[in-house]
Design an enzyme around this catalytic site. Structure first.
Site, PDB file in Angstrom:
ATOM      1  N   GLU A 255       0.832  -1.191   0.000  1.00 18.54           N
ATOM      2  CA  GLU A 255       0.000   0.000   0.000  1.00 18.54           C
ATOM      3  C   GLU A 255       0.875   1.254   0.000  1.00 18.54           C
ATOM      4  O   GLU A 255       1.936   1.268   0.620  1.00 18.54           O
ATOM      5  CB  GLU A 255      -0.904   0.004   1.255  1.00 18.54           C
ATOM      6  CG  GLU A 255      -1.680  -1.300   1.422  1.00 18.54           C
ATOM      7  CD  GLU A 255      -2.375  -1.437   2.786  1.00 18.54           C
ATOM      8  OE1 GLU A 255      -2.703  -0.390   3.393  1.00 18.54           O
ATOM      9  OE2 GLU A 255      -2.579  -2.576   3.241  1.00 18.54           O
TER      10      GLU A 255
ATOM     11  N   GLU B  60      -9.821   5.279   3.039  1.00 17.50           N
ATOM     12  CA  GLU B  60     -10.144   4.436   4.190  1.00 17.50           C
ATOM     13  C   GLU B  60     -10.061   5.309   5.443  1.00 17.50           C
ATOM     14  O   GLU B  60      -9.184   6.160   5.561  1.00 17.50           O
ATOM     15  CB  GLU B  60      -9.133   3.280   4.299  1.00 17.50           C
ATOM     16  CG  GLU B  60      -9.308   2.393   5.534  1.00 17.50           C
ATOM     17  CD  GLU B  60      -8.221   1.325   5.668  1.00 17.50           C
ATOM     18  OE1 GLU B  60      -8.312   0.520   6.613  1.00 17.50           O
ATOM     19  OE2 GLU B  60      -7.275   1.310   4.845  1.00 17.50           O
TER      20      GLU B  60
END
Length: 393
Positions: free
Chosen positions: A197, A308
């Protein structure tokens, strides 16, 4: 009767001694951990936001504490970059606060944001410091973690690329965060999930402030025991001496004003199999060695782009923590956060546009998402939202 006060006094004395002893042990563990992750430096640069950036000889960085990397030095850049809508010319813009003074780390060193005692003490525990809050993701539905993402799956992927604009979303609770990133994923959403990520995040717990910061993450067991943010464990090998992972990004986008975005590329080098990270047009940051992973040693099975947040519900209702710009996707350019030029890397190491991305907003009244396509931006998404509002309780 005379014995009770005596027993009470002994107990009180023991408790008073015991608590400081525990605190002392904790501080010793914290100091030992700081010594492990803060490596000897040849130069230190003071950032306007209070960070200290240490210039650490590249062969002494935390990655080389790993048993499989001990005694090695960083690899040379891969000869082949992904082909397609991608320039390999290394153009460098200052995008971080610490570098605005035009002071950089010398060749042969890398800039590392110094971890402080307070950074570690803010964490839930020493063991969890530098890691995402443990949970097992069931696709993107997960207690406490809320997403607004575009994704593709059902094929073999060897990387991804996108431009994302940078904001300073409000994070209202100490153990919450708000991030925007791309995910390279393989394995099931059980205990064997592998992810790589990269993007930007606001995390008061990790950094002690509300600045958006460039970050990386990896895990090979669904965020349980392996992996970490940035360079807070041995894993990611940094090769760049001008970008500090975990340092604040500047400038940022403003509502109805100038938009500032960063381009992030993650791809698997066909020759050696390591996963490389690139920022902007050709600026290599470093790589995740393939041996760190199980499923990602071969390829990814899903690519995600989006936001997120953590919703701790610490006040008994949905958090006010914002995602993206803090405005819904429907507001569009200059108001909502976006990802543009969404691309994946195929088996031939070629960047190709995302075809028919799936959209998922698991709490659409809190954080929404919409997609589009045009000749300038290619495939794009707008995403984000304010968190708690009349429709999000």
């Amino acid at each position: 009767m005379g014995l009770l006060p005596h027993i009470f006094n002994v107990y009180s004395s023991w408790f008073c001694v015991f608590k400081p002893m525990e605190e002392l042990k904790k501080l010793r563990r914290v100091r030992a951990h700081l010594k492990k992750i803060n490596k000897p430096s040849v130069k230190t640069i003071q950032s306007p936001d209070g960070d200290l950036i240490d210039c650490v000889p590249s062969h002494l960085q935390p990655a080389f504490d790993h048993p499989k990397l001990k005694g090695q030095i960083p690899l040379e850049p891969p000869l082949e970059r992904p082909k397609g809508r991608n320039s390999s010319d290394e153009t460098f813009e200052t995008i971080q606060l610490w570098a605005e003074s035009n002071e950089f780390c010398p060749d042969g060193t890398i800039p590392i944001r110094r971890t402080t005692k307070n950074d570690i003490l803010r964490a839930n525990s020493l063991k969890r410091f530098g890691r995402k809050i443990r949970r097992v993701r069931r696709d993107t539905m997960s207690g406490g973690h809320e997403h607004a993402v575009g994704f593709v799956n059902g094929d073999r992927y060897y990387g991804a690329k996108a431009n994302m604009n940078v904001w300073s979303p409000r994070v209202t609770e100490p153990y919450e965060f708000s991030l925007s990133q791309l995910w390279v994923i393989s394995g099931s959403f059980g205990h064997d999930l592998n992810t790589i990520e990269a993007g930007w995040q606001v995390s008061p717990e990790l950094y002690g402030d509300g600045y958006p910061r460039f970050f990386t993450y990896w895990t090979t067991d669904a965020y349980q025991e392996t992996g970490c943010y940035n360079l807070l464990c041995s894993g990611f090998v940094q090769t760049n001496n001008r970008i500090a992972i975990g340092a604040a990004i500047s400038p940022r986008s403003s509502y109805n004003g100038r938009q500032f975005d960063i381009s992030v590329t993650i791809w698997k080098d066909p020759k050696h199999g390591h996963w490389w990270l690139q920022l902007g047009s050709g600026v290599l940051i470093g790589y995740w060695p393939s041996f760190l992973f199980s499923h990602l040693q071969k390829h990814a099975s899903m690519i995600q782009f989006g936001g997120e947040i953590v919703n701790s519900r610490s006040r008994g209702h949905h958090t006010y923590t914002q995602m993206g710009s803090g405005h819904f996707a429907s507001e569009g350019y200059g108001k909502a956060a976006y990802f543009r030029n969404l691309q994946v890397v195929d088996w031939g190491n070629t960047l190709i546009p995302l075809s028919n991305p799936h959209l998922l907003a698991d709490h659409p009244n809190c954080y929404s998402i919409k997609s589009g396509k045009n000749n300038v931006w290619g495939n794009y998404i707008y995403y984000g939202g304010p968190g708690r509002n009349a429709g999000c309780q």
